[in-house]
Design a protein around this motif. Structure first.
Motif, PDB file in Angstrom:
ATOM      1  N   ILE A  62       0.838  -1.206   0.000  1.00 37.08           N
ATOM      2  CA  ILE A  62       0.000   0.000   0.000  1.00 37.08           C
ATOM      3  C   ILE A  62       0.869   1.251   0.000  1.00 37.08           C
ATOM      4  N   GLY A  63       1.865   1.283   0.902  1.00 37.38           N
ATOM      5  CA  GLY A  63       2.720   2.462   1.015  1.00 37.38           C
ATOM      6  C   GLY A  63       3.504   2.717  -0.257  1.00 37.38           C
ATOM      7  N   ALA A  64       4.072   1.639  -0.852  1.00 38.72           N
ATOM      8  CA  ALA A  64       4.889   1.806  -2.054  1.00 38.72           C
ATOM      9  C   ALA A  64       4.023   2.282  -3.216  1.00 38.72           C
ATOM     10  N   THR A  65       2.811   1.727  -3.326  1.00 35.42           N
ATOM     11  CA  THR A  65       1.925   2.124  -4.427  1.00 35.42           C
ATOM     12  C   THR A  65       1.529   3.587  -4.311  1.00 35.42           C
ATOM     13  N   ILE A  66       1.061   3.961  -3.102  1.00 38.78           N
ATOM     14  CA  ILE A  66       0.645   5.350  -2.917  1.00 38.78           C
ATOM     15  C   ILE A  66       1.836   6.289  -3.085  1.00 38.78           C
ATOM     16  N   GLY A  67       2.984   5.891  -2.528  1.00 36.11           N
ATOM     17  CA  GLY A  67       4.177   6.721  -2.640  1.00 36.11           C
ATOM     18  C   GLY A  67       4.584   6.922  -4.090  1.00 36.11           C
ATOM     19  N   PHE A  68       4.541   5.841  -4.854  1.00 40.16           N
ATOM     20  CA  PHE A  68       4.921   5.908  -6.262  1.00 40.16           C
ATOM     21  C   PHE A  68       3.983   6.836  -7.034  1.00 40.16           C
ATOM     22  N   LEU A  69       2.674   6.637  -6.821  1.00 35.08           N
ATOM     23  CA  LEU A  69       1.696   7.466  -7.544  1.00 35.08           C
ATOM     24  C   LEU A  69       1.830   8.937  -7.153  1.00 35.08           C
ATOM     25  N   THR A  70       2.011   9.178  -5.843  1.00 35.75           N
ATOM     26  CA  THR A  70       2.174  10.560  -5.391  1.00 35.75           C
ATOM     27  C   THR A  70       3.434  11.173  -5.982  1.00 35.75           C
ATOM     28  N   GLY A  71       4.512  10.405  -5.961  1.00 37.22           N
ATOM     29  CA  GLY A  71       5.784  10.906  -6.480  1.00 37.22           C
ATOM     30  C   GLY A  71       5.682  11.271  -7.950  1.00 37.22           C
ATOM     31  N   VAL A  72       5.035  10.401  -8.734  1.00 36.86           N
ATOM     32  CA  VAL A  72       4.881  10.687 -10.160  1.00 36.86           C
ATOM     33  C   VAL A  72       4.023  11.937 -10.353  1.00 36.86           C
ATOM     34  N   SER A  73       2.941  12.040  -9.578  1.00 35.27           N
ATOM     35  CA  SER A  73       2.042  13.196  -9.740  1.00 35.27           C
ATOM     36  C   SER A  73       2.739  14.506  -9.417  1.00 35.27           C
ATOM     37  N   ILE A  74       3.473  14.549  -8.290  1.00 34.33           N
ATOM     38  CA  ILE A  74       4.090  15.836  -7.956  1.00 34.33           C
ATOM     39  C   ILE A  74       5.301  16.107  -8.840  1.00 34.33           C
ATOM     40  N   GLY A  75       5.920  15.046  -9.362  1.00 35.34           N
ATOM     41  CA  GLY A  75       7.031  15.266 -10.288  1.00 35.34           C
ATOM     42  C   GLY A  75       6.523  15.788 -11.619  1.00 35.34           C
ATOM     43  N   TRP A  76       5.293  15.418 -11.960  1.00 34.52           N
ATOM     44  CA  TRP A  76       4.773  15.741 -13.283  1.00 34.52           C
ATOM     45  C   TRP A  76       3.955  17.022 -13.289  1.00 34.52           C
ATOM     46  N   SER A  77       3.085  17.154 -12.281  1.00 37.37           N
ATOM     47  CA  SER A  77       2.144  18.279 -12.319  1.00 37.37           C
ATOM     48  C   SER A  77       2.496  19.333 -11.280  1.00 37.37           C
ATOM     49  N   ARG A  78       2.649  20.556 -11.767  1.00 34.14           N
ATOM     50  CA  ARG A  78       2.964  21.668 -10.886  1.00 34.14           C
ATOM     51  C   ARG A  78       1.854  21.896  -9.858  1.00 34.14           C
ATOM     52  N   PRO A 104      -9.700   1.414  13.820  1.00 34.42           N
ATOM     53  CA  PRO A 104     -10.627   0.432  14.393  1.00 34.42           C
ATOM     54  C   PRO A 104      -9.919  -0.806  14.935  1.00 34.42           C
ATOM     55  N   SER A 105      -8.808  -1.194  14.312  1.00 30.22           N
ATOM     56  CA  SER A 105      -8.119  -2.383  14.831  1.00 30.22           C
ATOM     57  C   SER A 105      -6.628  -2.104  14.875  1.00 30.22           C
ATOM     58  N   SER A 106      -5.932  -2.862  15.694  1.00 35.77           N
ATOM     59  CA  SER A 106      -4.484  -2.661  15.773  1.00 35.77           C
ATOM     60  C   SER A 106      -3.836  -3.067  14.449  1.00 35.77           C
ATOM     61  N   TRP A 107      -4.489  -4.003  13.729  1.00 33.32           N
ATOM     62  CA  TRP A 107      -3.937  -4.418  12.443  1.00 33.32           C
ATOM     63  C   TRP A 107      -3.985  -3.261  11.435  1.00 33.32           C
ATOM     64  N   SER A 108      -5.141  -2.588  11.359  1.00 36.52           N
ATOM     65  CA  SER A 108      -5.232  -1.480  10.399  1.00 36.52           C
ATOM     66  C   SER A 108      -4.312  -0.331  10.811  1.00 36.52           C
ATOM     67  N   ALA A 109      -4.176  -0.118  12.134  1.00 37.39           N
ATOM     68  CA  ALA A 109      -3.279   0.940  12.590  1.00 37.39           C
ATOM     69  C   ALA A 109      -1.846   0.643  12.173  1.00 37.39           C
ATOM     70  N   SER A 110      -1.429  -0.617  12.355  1.00 29.05           N
ATOM     71  CA  SER A 110      -0.050  -0.975  12.005  1.00 29.05           C
ATOM     72  C   SER A 110       0.168  -0.905  10.505  1.00 29.05           C
ATOM     73  N   THR A 111      -0.841  -1.346   9.729  1.00 33.67           N
ATOM     74  CA  THR A 111      -0.727  -1.260   8.277  1.00 33.67           C
ATOM     75  C   THR A 111      -0.516   0.182   7.853  1.00 33.67           C
ATOM     76  N   PHE A 112      -1.302   1.082   8.478  1.00 39.61           N
ATOM     77  CA  PHE A 112      -1.165   2.510   8.175  1.00 39.61           C
ATOM     78  C   PHE A 112       0.249   2.995   8.481  1.00 39.61           C
ATOM     79  N   LEU A 113       0.776   2.586   9.626  1.00 38.04           N
ATOM     80  CA  LEU A 113       2.107   3.062  10.015  1.00 38.04           C
ATOM     81  C   LEU A 113       3.188   2.540   9.084  1.00 38.04           C
ATOM     82  N   ILE A 114       3.062   1.260   8.733  1.00 35.86           N
ATOM     83  CA  ILE A 114       4.064   0.679   7.828  1.00 35.86           C
ATOM     84  C   ILE A 114       3.979   1.355   6.459  1.00 35.86           C
ATOM     85  N   ALA A 115       2.741   1.596   6.003  1.00 41.16           N
ATOM     86  CA  ALA A 115       2.555   2.268   4.716  1.00 41.16           C
ATOM     87  C   ALA A 115       3.160   3.670   4.763  1.00 41.16           C
TER      88      ALA A 115
END
Lengths: 340, 265
Positions: free
Chosen positions: A156-172, A202-213
Motif C-alpha cells: 500500500i505504502g509503495a503504491t501510494i508513494g509511487f503514484l504521489t511521487g509521479v504526480s508531484i514530479g509531473w504536475s505543478r 478500528p483495529s491494531s492491524w489497520s493501525a499498524s498497516t497505516f504506520l508501515i505504509a
C-alpha cells in the motif's frame, strides 16, 4: 658452469619436487574443505565430550548433526571433481564453514559446558534448536502474521508513494498542494504516530498497516518525485517530435527514466518499514515476531528471543534480496552503464 | 555499398513538404533580460529540397529548428508546413539531435519503434521498424541496448528512429557533430542517399561549411546572434559530390568569407 649445475640440480631433484608440488596443490585446493570438516568435528565433539551444565534435550542430536555436516564437507571436498556445481559451491563456501564451525564450538563450550557466559542470558546452540523443534507452530504463526502485516503495509505504502511521487514530479498544481504536506509530515518518524494510530484506527492491524505504509511511502514518494523531476528534457523533446501524447510522456518516458530512483526509495522504505513493523508488533499487535520477542522476554525465555531474532533477520534479508532480484530484472538495461 | 543496401530496402510512399518561414523572430528570457536570437528570418523551402543552415556557433540555428519542429512557438512571425500553420510537434517533422538521445532503458528495436508506438500504430506497422533498421544497416543490433553502441551506431539508430515515421521534413541538428571524421564522411554519404531515395525535405544545421556543400543543394548563411539570413547560396552540383571539386572549393571560400574567416582561409 652455471648451466651445468642448474640442469644437474633439476635432474636429481625432479621426482621429489613434483611430489611435494602435488601435495602442495592438493592442500591449496582442498585444505580449507578439510579444515571445515575438522571444525565441525570439533563442534560435534564439544557437544558430546562434556556434560551439559543445564538441562537441554537436543545436545546429542546437535552433536550428531555436526558430524554429518563434517562428513558432507569432507566428502564434498575430496569428491569435488565428481559433484559438478555442488562441489564448486561447497568449495566457495568452505572458508565460511570453517568460521561457522569454530564459532559454534566456542559458543557451545562457553555456554553449555563451562558457563563462562552468564547462563539464562546466553543460551547454547542446542537451546535455540530446541525452540525451533518444540515451539515451531507458535513461531510459524508469528512469521506468517509478520509477513502479512509487512506485505500489506509495504505494498500500500509503495503504491501510494509511487503514484504521489509521479504526480508531484509531473504536475505543478499537484506539487503545489502536496509538497508542503510532504515537507511537514514526511520527516516525522512513523513510530511517533503509534499512540494516536492505535486509538483512532478500528483495529491494531489497520493501525499498524497505516504506520508501515507511512514509513514506506515517504522515501518512495520523495525519490520517485526527484527521479521524475530529473528526467532530461531532451527525452521529452524526442518523444514529442515523434508524436507522443502526455500520457505516453508519463508512462513511457518519465516513469522508466525515473525507475532507478524509485528503487532507491523502495529499498529505503523497506528498511524503515521493518523498524515500524517490529515496534508496532511489540506495542499493539498481538501477533508477529515482534510480539513473540516481547512475549519471550516476559517469560525470560532467552533462547526463544534469539531464535526469533534469527528468523527475523532471515526474513528481512530475504525481502531485501527479493527486491534486488526484481530490480535486476527490471533495470537490466543499467547493467553496462553503472556499477551495481 | 550503401546505395545497394538502399536499393534492396522497402519503399515507403513519401514526398517532401514545402516549408515557409515567414518573418520569424524569437528571443529568450535570461534572468529577466531579453536575449534576441532570431531576427526577421524568412526562408521558403521547396518540397524535397536539402537546405543547410550555416552560421557561427550559438547564433540561433538550433532555435530555428526547434520552431520548425513545433517544440517552441516563435515570438513573432509564422511557420507553415504545406500551407498549414505549425503549432505543435508532429511526426511529419522529425528531429535528429546532435546527441542521439536514445532511451537507455529500451533496446535498439524498441527505440526505433518509439514513434509508431506513440502514435498507436506499432501493432499493425511493426515491420516498418525492421525496414528502418535495415536501412541504416543495424538489423543485427536490434536487441542491443544503447550503451553497447558506438557513437556512429547510436546516431544511425537515431536516424532510423526518425525515418520510421516517414517524415515529410527531416530536421537534422548537427547530427554528425560529435562523430569521428571517418564515420562522419560515411554517414554524410548515407544521408544523401536516404534523402535522394525518399524525397523528404531536409533541413540541416551545421557549422561545417564543407559538410553543408557536400550535402545540400542550398546553403543559407546566418549572421551572428540575433541570426539574420546573410546569404542564400544555391549549390548546383550533381551527387555524389567530390570534396576536391574546385566549384565547391570556391563556394567554400566565399562562405567562410561571409563568416569572417577569409583572412586565414
Amino acid at each position: 658452469m652455471s648451466t651445468y649445475s642448474l640442469s644437474d640440480g633439476l635432474a636429481s631433484g625432479a621426482p621429489r619436487t613434483s611430489r611435494v608440488a602435488l601435495l602442495a596443490s592438493w592442500i591449496r585446493e582442498s585444505g580449507v574443505g578439510v579444515l571445515a570438516s575438522i571444525a565441525w568435528i570439533a563442534f560435534g565433539l564439544s557437544c558430546l565430550w562434556w556434560q551439559d551444565v543445564g538441562d537441554w534435550s537436543r545436545t546429542h542430536s546437535l552433536g550428531i548433526a555436526a558430524f554429518i555436516i563434517a562428513a558432507i564437507a569432507l566428502f564434498g571436498t575430496v569428491g569435488a571433481d565428481y559433484l559438478g556445481s555442488a562441489g564448486q559451491a561447497l568449495h566457495k563456501r568452505a572458508p565460511w564453514l570453517v568460521a561457522l564451525g569454530a564459532f559454534l564450538t566456542v559458543w557451545e563450550v562457553a555456554t553449555a559446558k563451562f558457563a563462562w557466559l552468564p547462563l539464562p542470558f546466553f543460551p547454547p546452540p542446542q537451546a535455540i534448536i530446541e525452540v525451533y523443534t518444540d515451539d515451531l507452530p507458535k513461531l510459524l504463526d508469528s512469521v506468517f502474521a509478520s509477513i502479512k502485516l509487512q506485505l500489506g503495509g509495504y505494498v500500500i505504502g509503495a503504491t501510494i508513494g509511487f503514484l504521489t511521487g509521479v504526480s508531484i514530479g509531473w504536475s505543478r498544481a499537484v506539487g503545489y498542494w502536496v509538497h508542503p504536506v510532504l515537507r511537514f509530515i514526511g520527516p516525522l518518524p512513523a513510530t511517533a504516530w503509534l499512540p494516536i494510530a492505535f486509538f483512532t484506527f478500528p483495529s491494531s492491524w489497520s493501525a499498524s498497516t497505516f504506520l508501515i505504509a507511512l514509513a514506506t511511502g515517504f522515501p518512495v514518494t520523495v525519490l520517485t518525485w526527484s527521479g521524475v523531476a530529473s528526467v532530461s528534457n531532451a527525452y521529452y523533446d524526442v518523444a514529442r517530435t515523434l508524436g507522443a501524447k502526455p500520457s505516453f510522456l508519463v508512462l513511457k518516458v518519465a516513469i522508466p527514466a525515473a525507475l532507478p530512483h524509485v528503487f532507491v526509495g523502495l529499498f529505503m522504505g523497506l528498511g524503515a518499514s521493518f523498524a515500524v513493523l517490529v515496534v508496532a508488533e511489540m506495542i499493539g499487535v498481538k501477533a508477529g515476531l515482534g510480539w513473540y520477542l516481547q512475549w519471550a522476554q516476559g517469560w525470560a525465555a532467552y533462547a526463544n528471543m534469539y531464535a526469533a531474532l534469527i528468523v527475523m533477520s532471515l526474513l528481512c534479508s530475504g525481502a531485501i534480496t527479493l527486491l534486488f532480484a526484481i530490480r535486476d530484472r527490471l533495470l537490466i538495461w543499467q547493467k553496462g552503464t553503472v556499477k551495481w | 555499398m550503401v546505395a545497394t543496401a538502399l536499393a534492396e530496402a522497402v519503399t515507403y510512399p513519401a514526398a517532401g513538404a514545402a516549408l515557409d518561414i515567414e518573418q520569424v523572430s524569437h528571443a529568450f528570457d535570461i534572468d529577466g533580460t531579453e536575449l534576441p536570437v532570431l531576427s526577421d528570418v524568412s526562408i521558403s523551402v521547396e518540397p524535397g529540397e536539402f537546405v543547410a543552415l550555416l552560421g557561427p556557433s550559438g547564433c540561433g540555428k538550433s532555435t530555428l529548428l526547434r520552431l520548425v519542429a513545433g517544440l517552441d512557438k516563435p515570438r513573432a512571425g509564422r511557420l507553415r508546413e504545406d500551407e498549414e500553420r505549425i503549432r505543435r510537434p508532429h511526426p511529419s517533422r522529425v528531429v535528429v539531435f546532435q546527441d542521439p538521445t536514445l532511451f537507455p532503458w529500451r533496446s535498439v528495436w524498441d527505440n526505433v519503434a518509439l514513434g509508431l508506438e506513440a502514435q498507436g500504430i506499432l501493432r499493425s506497422q511493426g515491420q516498418r521498424v525492421d525496414a528502418a533498421l535495415d536501412l541504416v544497416g543495424l538489423a543485427s543490433f536490434r536487441n542491443a541496448y544503447p550503451h553497447q553502441l558506438s557513437g556512429g551506431m547510436a546516431q544511425r539508430v537515431a536516424l532510423a528512429r526518425a525515418l520510421v515515421n516517414d517524415p515529410k521534413i527531416l530536421i537534422l541538428d548537427e547530427p554528425l557533430g560529435k562523430l569521428d571524421s571517418l564515420t562522419r564522411i560515411t554517414m554524410q554519404a548515407e544521408i544523401v542517399a536516404l534523402w535522394q531515395r525518399k524525397g523528404f525535405t531536409t533541413l540541416l544545421v551545421t557549422h561545417d561549411a564543407e559538410e553543408a556543400l557536400v550535402l545540400a543543394n542550398r546553403v543559407i548563411v546566418f549572421s551572428e546572434r540575433p541570426a539574420r539570413v546573410k546569404a542564400d547560396i544555391r549549390v548546383d552540383r550533381p551527387y555524389p559530390r567530390h570534396r576536391g571539386d574546385p566549384y565547391l572549393a570556391d563556394l567554400r571560400r566565399q562562405i567562410l568569407g561571409l563568416l569572417g574567416l577569409d583572412a586565414t582561409w
